[in-house]
Scaffold this motif. Sequence first.
Motif, PDB file in Angstrom:
ATOM      1  N   PRO A 116      34.996  23.789 -47.029  1.00  0.00           N
ATOM      2  CA  PRO A 116      34.957  22.624 -47.927  1.00  0.00           C
ATOM      3  C   PRO A 116      35.876  21.516 -47.449  1.00  0.00           C
ATOM      4  N   PHE A 117      37.113  21.922 -47.124  1.00  0.00           N
ATOM      5  CA  PHE A 117      38.086  20.928 -46.681  1.00  0.00           C
ATOM      6  C   PHE A 117      37.634  20.280 -45.384  1.00  0.00           C
ATOM      7  N   ILE A 118      37.114  21.090 -44.467  1.00  0.00           N
ATOM      8  CA  ILE A 118      36.691  20.557 -43.178  1.00  0.00           C
ATOM      9  C   ILE A 118      35.526  19.588 -43.359  1.00  0.00           C
ATOM     10  N   ALA A 119      34.601  19.948 -44.263  1.00  0.00           N
ATOM     11  CA  ALA A 119      33.462  19.056 -44.496  1.00  0.00           C
ATOM     12  C   ALA A 119      33.932  17.704 -45.034  1.00  0.00           C
ATOM     13  N   THR A 120      34.846  17.729 -46.005  1.00  0.00           N
ATOM     14  CA  THR A 120      35.313  16.444 -46.541  1.00  0.00           C
ATOM     15  C   THR A 120      36.062  15.657 -45.480  1.00  0.00           C
ATOM     16  N   SER A 121      36.877  16.346 -44.672  1.00  0.00           N
ATOM     17  CA  SER A 121      37.623  15.538 -43.706  1.00  0.00           C
ATOM     18  C   SER A 121      36.715  15.024 -42.603  1.00  0.00           C
ATOM     19  N   LEU A 122      35.622  15.754 -42.331  1.00  0.00           N
ATOM     20  CA  LEU A 122      34.641  15.229 -41.375  1.00  0.00           C
ATOM     21  C   LEU A 122      34.086  13.897 -41.880  1.00  0.00           C
ATOM     22  N   ILE A 123      33.769  13.871 -43.175  1.00  0.00           N
ATOM     23  CA  ILE A 123      33.208  12.635 -43.727  1.00  0.00           C
ATOM     24  C   ILE A 123      34.240  11.517 -43.717  1.00  0.00           C
ATOM     25  N   PHE A 124      35.490  11.860 -44.062  1.00  0.00           N
ATOM     26  CA  PHE A 124      36.529  10.831 -44.023  1.00  0.00           C
ATOM     27  C   PHE A 124      36.710  10.307 -42.603  1.00  0.00           C
ATOM     28  N   ALA A 125      36.673  11.228 -41.640  1.00  0.00           N
ATOM     29  CA  ALA A 125      36.817  10.795 -40.247  1.00  0.00           C
ATOM     30  C   ALA A 125      35.664   9.879 -39.865  1.00  0.00           C
ATOM     31  N   MET A 126      34.463  10.174 -40.416  1.00  0.00           N
ATOM     32  CA  MET A 126      33.321   9.303 -40.119  1.00  0.00           C
ATOM     33  C   MET A 126      33.533   7.912 -40.693  1.00  0.00           C
ATOM     34  N   THR A 127      34.010   7.840 -41.940  1.00  0.00           N
ATOM     35  CA  THR A 127      34.215   6.496 -42.514  1.00  0.00           C
ATOM     36  C   THR A 127      35.245   5.734 -41.702  1.00  0.00           C
ATOM     37  N   SER A 128      36.313   6.419 -41.277  1.00  0.00           N
ATOM     38  CA  SER A 128      37.315   5.652 -40.546  1.00  0.00           C
ATOM     39  C   SER A 128      36.801   5.275 -39.165  1.00  0.00           C
ATOM     40  N   ALA A 129      35.913   6.106 -38.590  1.00  0.00           N
ATOM     41  CA  ALA A 129      35.330   5.732 -37.296  1.00  0.00           C
ATOM     42  C   ALA A 129      34.450   4.493 -37.443  1.00  0.00           C
ATOM     43  N   ILE A 130      33.675   4.451 -38.536  1.00  0.00           N
ATOM     44  CA  ILE A 130      32.843   3.266 -38.757  1.00  0.00           C
ATOM     45  C   ILE A 130      33.723   2.045 -38.947  1.00  0.00           C
ATOM     46  N   VAL A 152      26.561  -6.938 -43.709  1.00  0.00           N
ATOM     47  CA  VAL A 152      27.677  -6.554 -44.586  1.00  0.00           C
ATOM     48  C   VAL A 152      27.202  -5.509 -45.576  1.00  0.00           C
ATOM     49  N   GLY A 153      26.024  -5.763 -46.158  1.00  0.00           N
ATOM     50  CA  GLY A 153      25.474  -4.826 -47.139  1.00  0.00           C
ATOM     51  C   GLY A 153      25.216  -3.471 -46.514  1.00  0.00           C
ATOM     52  N   ALA A 154      24.647  -3.473 -45.304  1.00  0.00           N
ATOM     53  CA  ALA A 154      24.324  -2.197 -44.665  1.00  0.00           C
ATOM     54  C   ALA A 154      25.591  -1.385 -44.411  1.00  0.00           C
ATOM     55  N   ILE A 155      26.615  -2.046 -43.826  1.00  0.00           N
ATOM     56  CA  ILE A 155      27.847  -1.317 -43.517  1.00  0.00           C
ATOM     57  C   ILE A 155      28.498  -0.831 -44.806  1.00  0.00           C
ATOM     58  N   ALA A 156      28.625  -1.741 -45.792  1.00  0.00           N
ATOM     59  CA  ALA A 156      29.318  -1.377 -47.027  1.00  0.00           C
ATOM     60  C   ALA A 156      28.576  -0.267 -47.761  1.00  0.00           C
ATOM     61  N   LEU A 157      27.238  -0.359 -47.814  1.00  0.00           N
ATOM     62  CA  LEU A 157      26.466   0.667 -48.544  1.00  0.00           C
ATOM     63  C   LEU A 157      26.585   2.027 -47.865  1.00  0.00           C
ATOM     64  N   PHE A 158      26.536   2.021 -46.540  1.00  0.00           N
ATOM     65  CA  PHE A 158      26.639   3.307 -45.858  1.00  0.00           C
ATOM     66  C   PHE A 158      28.021   3.929 -46.084  1.00  0.00           C
ATOM     67  N   GLN A 159      29.052   3.093 -46.006  1.00  0.00           N
ATOM     68  CA  GLN A 159      30.401   3.590 -46.260  1.00  0.00           C
ATOM     69  C   GLN A 159      30.498   4.143 -47.679  1.00  0.00           C
ATOM     70  N   LEU A 160      29.944   3.371 -48.641  1.00  0.00           N
ATOM     71  CA  LEU A 160      30.007   3.807 -50.034  1.00  0.00           C
ATOM     72  C   LEU A 160      29.305   5.138 -50.222  1.00  0.00           C
ATOM     73  N   SER A 161      28.128   5.295 -49.576  1.00  0.00           N
ATOM     74  CA  SER A 161      27.405   6.542 -49.790  1.00  0.00           C
ATOM     75  C   SER A 161      28.203   7.717 -49.213  1.00  0.00           C
ATOM     76  N   LEU A 162      28.875   7.483 -48.068  1.00  0.00           N
ATOM     77  CA  LEU A 162      29.719   8.551 -47.520  1.00  0.00           C
ATOM     78  C   LEU A 162      30.849   8.898 -48.492  1.00  0.00           C
ATOM     79  N   VAL A 163      31.483   7.842 -49.047  1.00  0.00           N
ATOM     80  CA  VAL A 163      32.613   8.069 -49.948  1.00  0.00           C
ATOM     81  C   VAL A 163      32.169   8.813 -51.201  1.00  0.00           C
ATOM     82  N   TRP A 164      31.050   8.381 -51.798  1.00  0.00           N
ATOM     83  CA  TRP A 164      30.564   9.058 -53.001  1.00  0.00           C
ATOM     84  C   TRP A 164      30.250  10.513 -52.722  1.00  0.00           C
TER      85      TRP A 164
END
Lengths: 291, 359
Positions: A203-217, A262-274
């Motif tokens: 679980p922890f690894i999955a969440t940090s993978l997603i966080f790492a993805m948002t910061s990479a974007i 802007v919308g595409a980047i922001a929406l994708f980031q938001l969906s990752l965060v949610w």
Amino acid sequence: MDAISTIFKEIWKTLRLIAMNKMGLLGFIMIIFFILMSFVGPYVVAPDLQAHVKEINQGPSVKHPLGTDFQGKDNLVQIVHGGRDILTIAFLAGLMTTFIAVLVGSFSAFFGGMVDTVLMEITNFWITIPKFPILVIVASTAKLTNLWLLALLLAMLSWGGFARQVRSQILSLKKREYVEAAQLLNLGPLHIIFREMLPNMMPFIATSLIFAMTSAIYSQTSLVFLGLVPFSGSNWGIMLSSAFAKGALYQKDAIWSVIAPVGAIALFQLSLVWFSRSLEEVFNPRLRSGV
Amino acid sequence: MTAGEVTQPKPQGFRIQDLPGKIWSNYVLRRIVRALVIIWLITTIIFFVIRLMPGNAFDLMVADMVVNRNMTEDEAKIRASSLLRINFNRPIGEQYLEYMSNLAKGDLGYSFINNNRTVQELLAQKLPWTLFSVGTSLMISFTLGMLLGMIAAYKRGSWLDHLITNFAAAMDAIPQYIYAIVLVLLLGVIWKIMPVMDMKGVLSPGIKPGFTFEFIWDALMHLRVPAFVYVLSTVGNWALSMKSSTLSTLGEDYVTVARARGLSDSRIITSYVGRNASLPLVTALALSVGFALGGSVVIESVFNYPGIGLELSKSLSNRDYPMLQGIFLITTTSVIFTNLIADLIYGWLDPRIRIAGGE
């Protein structure tokens, strides 16, 4: 084989739990949508390569749902074609970041003593250094045209914080009975770390993978925006930076060529965060709020 | 943890071979030594990057001057040596010593594009603007984030908590330049509440720097939008960290005891929960000074704000290596020093850290 079927079972269980959280489900659906759009979309929608002088900077219409840019190209078509690189780099960088973090963090916590001290000193040192200037300098001198290289660079710069979190997770797992039992059975450190401890940290690894993805974007689109990563073709970051360079920011007509990327980047980031927030809730019952 | 567990050091005579151990066991000294070692490491790495790596800065500069300025290779080498303030004809060990002693004297060499201006002089001119913008915004965003985080923690599970937490997480993930672009679009182009010229640069034409009301007011007016961007892009992170820190503090025994003693809520919030919950954020604040200095590249480029971020991207496009080196050194050393200060404050605020020997 047993491990693989367990993983699939875990994934299925997780998906069902995610579906319980509306925001998480929405994020999940949006991620799937973005993946389909960026990887399947380009085969369905033909690229818009020609400039159309008569249709410059138009607003949304039936023909161009997201308007057109400074060359009269359709914004929606460019969005469809411009996601692949960004998503690929984000995923690769996220994977590599998590990999380095898990390696450093688990070795540090598991072996303790001198190994722990040295690895953590290195990690703290690495966390302290401001990464963005390094990223900017390396990106401008090394000409990063290769997706893998850029992903690796992003990962090398961002594993520090995650490694510390992995370490503290492993430290607490070390005191669990099943780990102590495995140690008594002399199963060897690699077996204990990768077969006993890591599955329990999924679980922890999955969440940090997603966080790492948002910061990479976050970092890669900033690099593209500053014009430091020369990508060919269309890419949300390139769309944005060329719109910015053409002064789209100060013309009301050109707004849609800014809003679309802007919308595409922001929406994708938001969906990752949610998605990741609901994952957190799924895995951490204390946070579960009964949404 | 009880006070009884703390063992007092036994008094003993001084021996020189105990010195490293003594320094290591003293919290303050250990931190200071560590900061100095890190600075030494970074400067050494920079030296090797400039001088020894294949495709290093020195060779690139020489090649650039030979191709673009019609110099012979020897002329270019002499010029590059004088710009970087390292005599490249001497053995590598002497070069290293020379480089280190120059740094110790605060001599960072000459800028490649701004002729005859030293790097330290240019940095002294640019750094105050970045410190002013980053510092002001960081304070606003830190205070606001702490407040929001505490509210979310206190009202956990309520709609307010959901609102704050979801917004904070979302805002944290959106890149800075997107805020910058959206704000310029909304404020300057669509709603037209603010002249676009007010968002560019730091001063209106004709205003002289000095200790006048006019100057300060104008500088603040130009800071409004960039600061707003800094705040928007960082406040989410502060709110989330403060929330989790407050949540863990709320479960502590001393809070329960304070409640049982019938202390007023405001007293508990400020001196029991708030004080303890904000502790971990002190270190984070120090780290974020450095990240903000690094992150200023994007914001300063968008708003044409003449701080070190803009200078960094200018030096990059002009291959101004002495300047790049100076900017990198100044950002890293300031991060290390703010970290050191944070560590010391932390140890002072929370005696457990000092006594238990850290970590």
